[in-house]
Every structure is written in C-alpha cells, then in structure tokens.
Design an enzyme around this catalytic site. Structure first.
Site, PDB file in Angstrom:
ATOM      1  N   ASP A   6       0.986  -1.192   0.069  1.00 22.19           N
ATOM      2  CA  ASP A   6       0.026  -0.110  -0.103  1.00 22.19           C
ATOM      3  C   ASP A   6       0.851   1.010   0.001  1.00 22.19           C
ATOM      4  O   ASP A   6       1.649   1.394   0.817  1.00 22.19           O
ATOM      5  CB  ASP A   6      -0.676   0.076   1.060  1.00 22.19           C
ATOM      6  N   ASN A   9       1.330   8.525   0.365  1.00 23.28           N
ATOM      7  CA  ASN A   9       2.470   9.728   0.184  1.00 23.28           C
ATOM      8  C   ASN A   9       3.490   9.625   1.307  1.00 23.28           C
ATOM      9  O   ASN A   9       4.446  10.284   0.906  1.00 23.28           O
ATOM     10  CB  ASN A   9       1.594  10.974   0.012  1.00 23.28           C
ATOM     11  N   THR A  10       3.378   9.293   2.336  1.00 19.08           N
ATOM     12  CA  THR A  10       4.489   9.237   3.430  1.00 19.08           C
ATOM     13  C   THR A  10       5.088   7.740   3.642  1.00 19.08           C
ATOM     14  O   THR A  10       6.209   7.757   3.625  1.00 19.08           O
ATOM     15  CB  THR A  10       3.860   9.606   4.759  1.00 19.08           C
ATOM     16  N   ASN A  11       4.213   6.933   3.787  1.00 21.08           N
ATOM     17  CA  ASN A  11       4.811   5.427   4.197  1.00 21.08           C
ATOM     18  C   ASN A  11       4.159   4.309   3.009  1.00 21.08           C
ATOM     19  O   ASN A  11       3.133   4.427   2.546  1.00 21.08           O
ATOM     20  CB  ASN A  11       4.007   5.080   5.641  1.00 21.08           C
ATOM     21  N   ILE A  12       5.287   3.345   2.854  1.00 24.90           N
ATOM     22  CA  ILE A  12       4.464   2.248   2.202  1.00 24.90           C
ATOM     23  C   ILE A  12       4.435   1.011   3.163  1.00 24.90           C
ATOM     24  O   ILE A  12       5.346   1.116   3.926  1.00 24.90           O
ATOM     25  CB  ILE A  12       5.633   1.616   1.154  1.00 24.90           C
ATOM     26  N   ALA A 108      -6.507   4.932  -5.267  1.00 24.73           N
ATOM     27  CA  ALA A 108      -6.677   3.590  -5.164  1.00 24.73           C
ATOM     28  C   ALA A 108      -6.859   3.179  -3.412  1.00 24.73           C
ATOM     29  O   ALA A 108      -7.738   2.296  -3.226  1.00 24.73           O
ATOM     30  CB  ALA A 108      -5.798   3.075  -5.717  1.00 24.73           C
ATOM     31  N   ASP A 109      -6.314   3.833  -2.683  1.00 23.60           N
ATOM     32  CA  ASP A 109      -6.205   3.445  -1.235  1.00 23.60           C
ATOM     33  C   ASP A 109      -7.634   3.760  -0.616  1.00 23.60           C
ATOM     34  O   ASP A 109      -7.975   2.853   0.316  1.00 23.60           O
ATOM     35  CB  ASP A 109      -5.201   4.123  -0.398  1.00 23.60           C
ATOM     36  N   ASP A 129      -9.233   7.812   7.089  1.00 19.42           N
ATOM     37  CA  ASP A 129      -8.094   7.326   6.856  1.00 19.42           C
ATOM     38  C   ASP A 129      -7.261   8.399   7.025  1.00 19.42           C
ATOM     39  O   ASP A 129      -7.122   9.415   6.315  1.00 19.42           O
ATOM     40  CB  ASP A 129      -7.989   6.693   5.506  1.00 19.42           C
ATOM     41  N   THR A 132      -1.316  11.266   4.963  1.00 17.56           N
ATOM     42  CA  THR A 132      -0.638  12.427   4.807  1.00 17.56           C
ATOM     43  C   THR A 132      -1.839  13.547   4.579  1.00 17.56           C
ATOM     44  O   THR A 132      -2.000  14.446   5.023  1.00 17.56           O
ATOM     45  CB  THR A 132      -0.165  12.331   3.377  1.00 17.56           C
TER      46      THR A 132
END
Ligand SMILES: Nc1ncnc2c1ncn2[C@@H]1O[C@H](COP(=O)(O)OP(=O)(O)O)[C@@H](O)[C@H]1O
Ligand SMILES: CC(C)(COP(=O)(O)O)[C@@H](O)C(=O)NCCC(=O)O
Ligand SMILES: [K+]
Length: 257
Positions: A6, A9-12, A108-109, A129, A132
C-alpha cells in the site's frame, strides 16, 4: 504467499499473507528516488529478519497513490519475485460501484479501504483514513462508493503552522489535556489535535446525514494517526489499522486467474 504493497504519500505499508492469515507487516518511508533494486533489498532484509523466504512469494499486489513510484515497484516485483504485479486500477475487479464523477480519479487506497470495510462491517459506513491527507469515504448499505471528503492531514497541518509563523516551533503531536493553554507549545498542540477532533466529528456527522441518517452507520478509522484522534472522537466506532492490507488481499482473491 501474497506480498501486498500500500503506497501512501508518506509511508509504504507492506504485508505478507498466507491464505487469509497476515504473517507479517512492515512500514517504510515513501521515497520517490529509491530504485527497484533498493526496494528489493529492503524487502529482502525485512524477510530475512523475520525468517521468511523471497521464493515463497507467489504473487504481488500494489495499490498506490504515488504514480512516480510505480515503475520501481513493478520492476522490483519482476526482478526479485519473477511476477507481474497486480496493480489496483483500471481492469481490476473490486466489486465496488463507484459513484464519483470520474471513477478513475478516486485514490486507489480509498477503494481498497472500502472493499475491506464493507466486507467486514457491511454498510452504510464511513471510513476515515488518517494519512498524509485525511480522507472520509461514504459507503452505502449496498456497498456503493458514494464519494467523500479530503482534508489536510494532521502532520502536514502542524508542519504548515510551524513553517509559516516565525515564533511557532515544531511540536510533538500529543494532547495537552485542555484548551486554555498557558504556553506556545501546548496552545499549538491543542489547536492541532482538539481542532482536528472537531473537524472529524463534524464531517462524520454530516456524512451520516447525507447517507440518510441510518441508525446502524458504522464509522471505521485507519491510517498512521488514527488512534490519536479516535480516542477522543465522539463519532469513530472502531480503529482498524489493517484495513488497507485486508482490502488488497480481498481484491487479489477476486482477480487471481
Ligand atoms: N505508527 C505510527 N505512529 C504514529 N504516527 C505514525 C505511525 N505511522 C505513521 N505515522 C504518521 O502518520 C502520518 C500518516 O502516515 P500514513 O498513514 O502512513 O500516511 P500515508 O498513507 O499518506 O503514507 C505520517 O505523518 C506518519 O509519520
Ligand atoms: C487523498 C489522497 C492524497 C490520500 O493519500 P494518502 O494520505 O494516503 O497518502 C489519495 O487518496 C489521492 O491521491 N486521491 C486522489 C484524489 C481523490 O481520491 O479524489
Ligand atoms: K493510506
């Protein structure tokens, strides 16, 4: 095993599933300058540390809201797992009817969260959610994606305050316990966090009304900063940190050959 990514913009956030069981999940910084090899080696190290084997990965699924990273991740899947990654987007069956003006525009998230939350909780639903950006998504009783709201995220809001006012420092995101604050740091913490709780509760209440004021509308929160707000929000019913990974697993099941 299924390896799910997933990309925010900040974390995968990545997770490995064996069937329906999440074996492990990790969080890494989103870095647009990292190459396929660098991501491959990061995943390799995480696997090694947890005693997992790259060769056991049968499939890779990716959901991303950061287009410049797609090439590196797809290439990584190809080079290190010998797989063409399934990418959440056009051509993928999600089972969700999207009532956006242009369905391709929805992150998509947000769709992946909707799939997981509707499967687990049923509708109507509001999903919040805290990434970011903070996204609010409304899901009807029939599981349709009705649309939602996008607000500036908590962390980037507080960064903006510090960057634009010479006498305001960067502050830790903790609750000061009151709103009549007697120093700069707690005044800022109050404005950011209690202000944000107000924002969330107001949007959620309006969203429930627009969804028809159904008495059983559930409100599920996810994302890095969900717990900070959920603990004092009047409207959030449950925090589910695994929503996006679960959604990826479900979408994979619905699309695998
Ligand atoms: N476990 C955590 N505890 C506290 N803050 C977190 C945690 N995980 C992420 N964050 C912070 O929450 C914010 C949003 O993160 P995340 O949900 O990963 O966003 P995105 O999905 O946009 O990448 C970021 O500022 C990140 O630093
Ligand atoms: C709103 C978002 C930036 C949230 O991303 P995140 O905070 O998880 O990094 C992302 O879902 C996105 O780029 N969406 C596209 C626009 C839309 O959903 O309408
Ligand atoms: K996210």
């Amino acid at each position: 095993m299924l390896l799910a990514f997933d990309v925010g913009n900040t974390n995968i956030v990545l997770g490995v599933y064996k069937g329906e069981t999440l074996l492990n999940s990790w969080r890494m910084a989103t870095d647009k300058s990292k190459t396929a090899d660098e991501y491959g080696m990061l995943v390799n190290q995480l696997f090694q540390y947890d005693g997992l084997d790259l060769n056991d990965v049968e499939d890779v699924i990716i959901s991303s809201v950061v287009p410049p990273l797609m090439y590196s991740l797809q290439h990584m899947a190809f080079k290190y797992f010998k797989k063409e990654a399934m990418v959440v987007g056009p051509g993928i069956k999600t089972g969700v009817n999207i009532k956006y003006d242009n369905p391709k525009q929805v992150g998509a998230d947000r769709i992946v969260n909707a799939v997981a939350a509707f499967e687990k909780y049923g509708g109507p639903l509001v999903i919040v959610d805290f990434g970011t950006a903070t996204t609010f998504c409304a899901i009807s009783d029939k599981g349709e994606y009705m649309g939602g709201t996008i607000s500036p995220g908590i962390k980037i809001s507080s960064e903006a305050l510090f960057q634009n006012a010479a006498k305001l420092p960067r502050v830790e995101l903790i609750k000061p316990g009151h709103v009549i604050c007697k120093n700069t740091v707690s005044s800022m913490q109050s404005g950011i966090i209690y202000g944000y709780i107000g924002l969330v509760d107001y949007i959620v209440k309006r969203m429930k009304q627009e969804l028809g004021n159904h008495p059983n509308t559930k409100v599920i929160a996810t994302g890095g900063l969900a717990n900070l707000i959920a603990s004092e929000s009047e409207t959030i019913d449950e925090v589910n940190g695994l929503l996006t990974l679960e959604g990826l697993r479900i979408i994979y099941e619905r699309n695998k050959a």
